[in-house]
Design an enzyme around this catalytic site. Structure first.
Site, PDB file in Angstrom:
ATOM      1  N   HIS A 150       1.039  -1.069  -0.001  1.00 21.89           N
ATOM      2  CA  HIS A 150      -0.021  -0.032   0.163  1.00 21.89           C
ATOM      3  C   HIS A 150       0.830   1.260   0.163  1.00 21.89           C
ATOM      4  O   HIS A 150       2.105   1.292   0.229  1.00 21.89           O
ATOM      5  CB  HIS A 150      -0.895   0.111   1.132  1.00 21.89           C
ATOM      6  CG  HIS A 150      -0.094   0.232   2.381  1.00 21.89           C
ATOM      7  ND1 HIS A 150       0.092  -0.994   3.161  1.00 21.89           N
ATOM      8  CD2 HIS A 150       0.286   1.059   3.179  1.00 21.89           C
ATOM      9  CE1 HIS A 150       0.622  -0.641   4.358  1.00 21.89           C
ATOM     10  NE2 HIS A 150       0.786   0.551   4.459  1.00 21.89           N
ATOM     11  N   HIS A 206      -6.222  -2.085   4.378  1.00 24.78           N
ATOM     12  CA  HIS A 206      -6.005  -0.778   3.346  1.00 24.78           C
ATOM     13  C   HIS A 206      -4.973  -0.938   1.994  1.00 24.78           C
ATOM     14  O   HIS A 206      -4.123  -1.815   2.134  1.00 24.78           O
ATOM     15  CB  HIS A 206      -5.378   0.361   4.157  1.00 24.78           C
ATOM     16  CG  HIS A 206      -3.991   0.381   4.690  1.00 24.78           C
ATOM     17  ND1 HIS A 206      -3.503  -0.880   5.393  1.00 24.78           N
ATOM     18  CD2 HIS A 206      -3.054   1.284   4.774  1.00 24.78           C
ATOM     19  CE1 HIS A 206      -2.522  -0.553   5.962  1.00 24.78           C
ATOM     20  NE2 HIS A 206      -2.105   0.390   5.545  1.00 24.78           N
ATOM     21  N   HIS A 220       4.684   7.325   2.812  1.00 27.78           N
ATOM     22  CA  HIS A 220       5.383   6.053   2.662  1.00 27.78           C
ATOM     23  C   HIS A 220       4.896   5.129   1.750  1.00 27.78           C
ATOM     24  O   HIS A 220       3.558   5.230   1.360  1.00 27.78           O
ATOM     25  CB  HIS A 220       5.594   5.388   4.132  1.00 27.78           C
ATOM     26  CG  HIS A 220       4.296   4.630   4.826  1.00 27.78           C
ATOM     27  ND1 HIS A 220       3.499   5.396   5.719  1.00 27.78           N
ATOM     28  CD2 HIS A 220       3.702   3.610   4.401  1.00 27.78           C
ATOM     29  CE1 HIS A 220       2.461   4.847   5.780  1.00 27.78           C
ATOM     30  NE2 HIS A 220       2.610   3.402   5.488  1.00 27.78           N
ATOM     31  N   HIS A 252       0.519  -0.621  15.161  1.00 25.54           N
ATOM     32  CA  HIS A 252      -0.592   0.425  14.853  1.00 25.54           C
ATOM     33  C   HIS A 252      -1.870   0.008  15.679  1.00 25.54           C
ATOM     34  O   HIS A 252      -2.209  -1.037  15.431  1.00 25.54           O
ATOM     35  CB  HIS A 252      -1.010   0.576  13.356  1.00 25.54           C
ATOM     36  CG  HIS A 252       0.314   1.420  12.645  1.00 25.54           C
ATOM     37  ND1 HIS A 252       0.874   2.539  12.997  1.00 25.54           N
ATOM     38  CD2 HIS A 252       0.800   0.673  11.359  1.00 25.54           C
ATOM     39  CE1 HIS A 252       1.889   2.798  12.004  1.00 25.54           C
ATOM     40  NE2 HIS A 252       1.768   1.709  11.366  1.00 25.54           N
ATOM     41  N   TYR A 261       9.304   1.579  10.442  1.00 26.89           N
ATOM     42  CA  TYR A 261       9.444   2.896   9.279  1.00 26.89           C
ATOM     43  C   TYR A 261      10.817   3.087   9.188  1.00 26.89           C
ATOM     44  O   TYR A 261      11.652   3.080  10.492  1.00 26.89           O
ATOM     45  CB  TYR A 261       8.615   4.074   9.646  1.00 26.89           C
ATOM     46  CG  TYR A 261       7.274   3.869   9.754  1.00 26.89           C
ATOM     47  CD1 TYR A 261       6.541   3.810   8.418  1.00 26.89           C
ATOM     48  CD2 TYR A 261       6.397   3.635  10.869  1.00 26.89           C
ATOM     49  CE1 TYR A 261       5.213   3.795   8.157  1.00 26.89           C
ATOM     50  CE2 TYR A 261       5.002   3.272  10.674  1.00 26.89           C
ATOM     51  CZ  TYR A 261       4.371   3.599   9.376  1.00 26.89           C
ATOM     52  OH  TYR A 261       3.154   3.451   9.330  1.00 26.89           O
ATOM     53  N   GLU A 271       8.093   1.438   4.711  1.00 29.67           N
ATOM     54  CA  GLU A 271       7.571   0.699   5.993  1.00 29.67           C
ATOM     55  C   GLU A 271       7.628  -0.811   5.563  1.00 29.67           C
ATOM     56  O   GLU A 271       7.308  -1.131   4.222  1.00 29.67           O
ATOM     57  CB  GLU A 271       5.988   1.047   6.252  1.00 29.67           C
ATOM     58  CG  GLU A 271       5.548   0.259   7.240  1.00 29.67           C
ATOM     59  CD  GLU A 271       3.743   0.403   7.399  1.00 29.67           C
ATOM     60  OE1 GLU A 271       3.245   0.751   6.337  1.00 29.67           O
ATOM     61  OE2 GLU A 271       3.484   0.469   8.482  1.00 29.67           O
TER      62      GLU A 271
HETATM   63 FE   LIG Z   1       1.551   1.837   6.035  1.00 29.57          FE
END
Ligand SMILES: [Fe+2]
Length: 314
Positions: A150, A206, A220, A252, A261, A271
């Site tokens: 992503h 996502h 990112h 997260h 990261y 990431e």
């Molecule tokens: Fe991400």
């Protein structure tokens, strides 16, 4: 089915040699093509299309464009019509504009980011093949990233002038490209400002995300790993290679991803993450994070908002 998944990202890099080394040795990607203009094309071992990352020599970092793959070529015509009816300009780039890729539908998101859709890219297969495959290939390098998963884009958000490109992009992605909203951050008076949004077309939380900031940019690009242990090991690989780590392994709250990261040599944030989070389905209720819990949403353990995390980007 329309849009399937992220197909590639095109990053600007300031020193090609160190950039290629980074994506090969740290992420574990393989160079599959180089063109006369000096662009380098790379793929991850678990990807079957020819490339998912294009590195373009430049005097500054950032992203030139990103592309999603649609299932059928004819859908490019349908989507072109829908995008234009929505009020955005489009352009068809003929097959071969990018190596190994069919015609591309190009347009700018309301945030100004250059997005493209395509249906065809040369199939080269994964490194384990598709007949009686091993679970992973021999000779994996670095973090051994499975695939480009992503991208997170920074979008202009200025409540004083009423500009909210996060909300504009989200509406466009939902109404025109049939993306689904999985999670959002709301802020401001009466929680009336959609300050961030996570959207999907696959079954993961996502495929693209938008976060509000002072200007448009790339926050990112992210690569998938199998497990929390792989994220930790990716951290080791980064330390061994003197890679600048931005945020050490953590979790997260948003998407539930386990993450680390770091920066490529030009300063583009990368990431690697693990954990598919949850089954993202069109009928799944949207998860909403409020401003008072935003710290936990981003870094679940400490709940601390790291200022540079949202202010430093390319
Ligand atoms: Fe991400």
């Amino acid at each position: 089915m329309g849009v399937m998944r992220i197909g590639h990202a095109n990053l600007r890099v300031m020193e090609l040699g160190s950039a290629v080394k980074h994506y090969e040795n740290v992420l574990g990607m393989t160079t599959t093509h180089r063109d006369a203009a000096g662009n380098v094309y790379l793929k991850c071992w678990d990807e079957w299309d020819k490339y998912s990352l294009v590195l373009t020599p430049s005097d500054r970092a950032g992203m030139t464009h990103f592309a999603f793959k649609v299932e059928h070529d004819a859908e490019l015509d349908t989507l072109k019509k829908r995008i234009e009816e929505y009020g955005l300009k489009t352009e068809i780039l003929p097959a071969g504009t990018m190596p190994a890729v069919g015609r591309m539908l190009r347009f700018k998101l309301p945030s100004g980011h250059d997005m493209r859709l395509y249906a065809q890219k040369d199939l080269v297969g994964t490194e384990v093949g598709s007949r009686n495959p091993d679970p992973w290939p021999n000779g994996l390098r670095g973090a051994g990233a499975h695939w480009l998963d992503h991208t997170l884009l920074m979008c202009e958000l200025n409540p004083e002038t009423g500009v909210n490109r996060v909300a504009d992009n989200t509406k466009f992605m939902q109404e025109v490209l049939d993306f689904y909203l999985s999670e959002q951050v709301v802020a401001g008076p009466g929680n009336s400002i959609q300050a961030a949004a996570w959207l999907f077309r696959t079954s993961t939380p996502h495929d693209i995300a938008f976060v509000g900031g002072p200007r448009a940019g790339l926050h990112h690009i992210s690569f998938f790993l199998d497990s929390w242990h792989d994220v930790l090991k990716a951290g080791d690989v980064m330390a061994k290679n003197k890679v600048r780590i931005d945020v050490a392994p953590t979790r997260h709250g948003i998407t539930r991803g386990e993450t680390i990261y770091f920066f490529d040599p030009s300063g583009n944030r990368n990431e690697t993450f693990s954990g598919l989070g949850y089954l993202a389905q069109p009928d799944r209720p949207v998860t909403t994070w409020t401003e008072d819990s935003l710290g936990r949403g981003i870094f679940y353990h400490t709940g601390d908002l790291v200022e540079s995390f949202t202010s430093v980007y390319t």
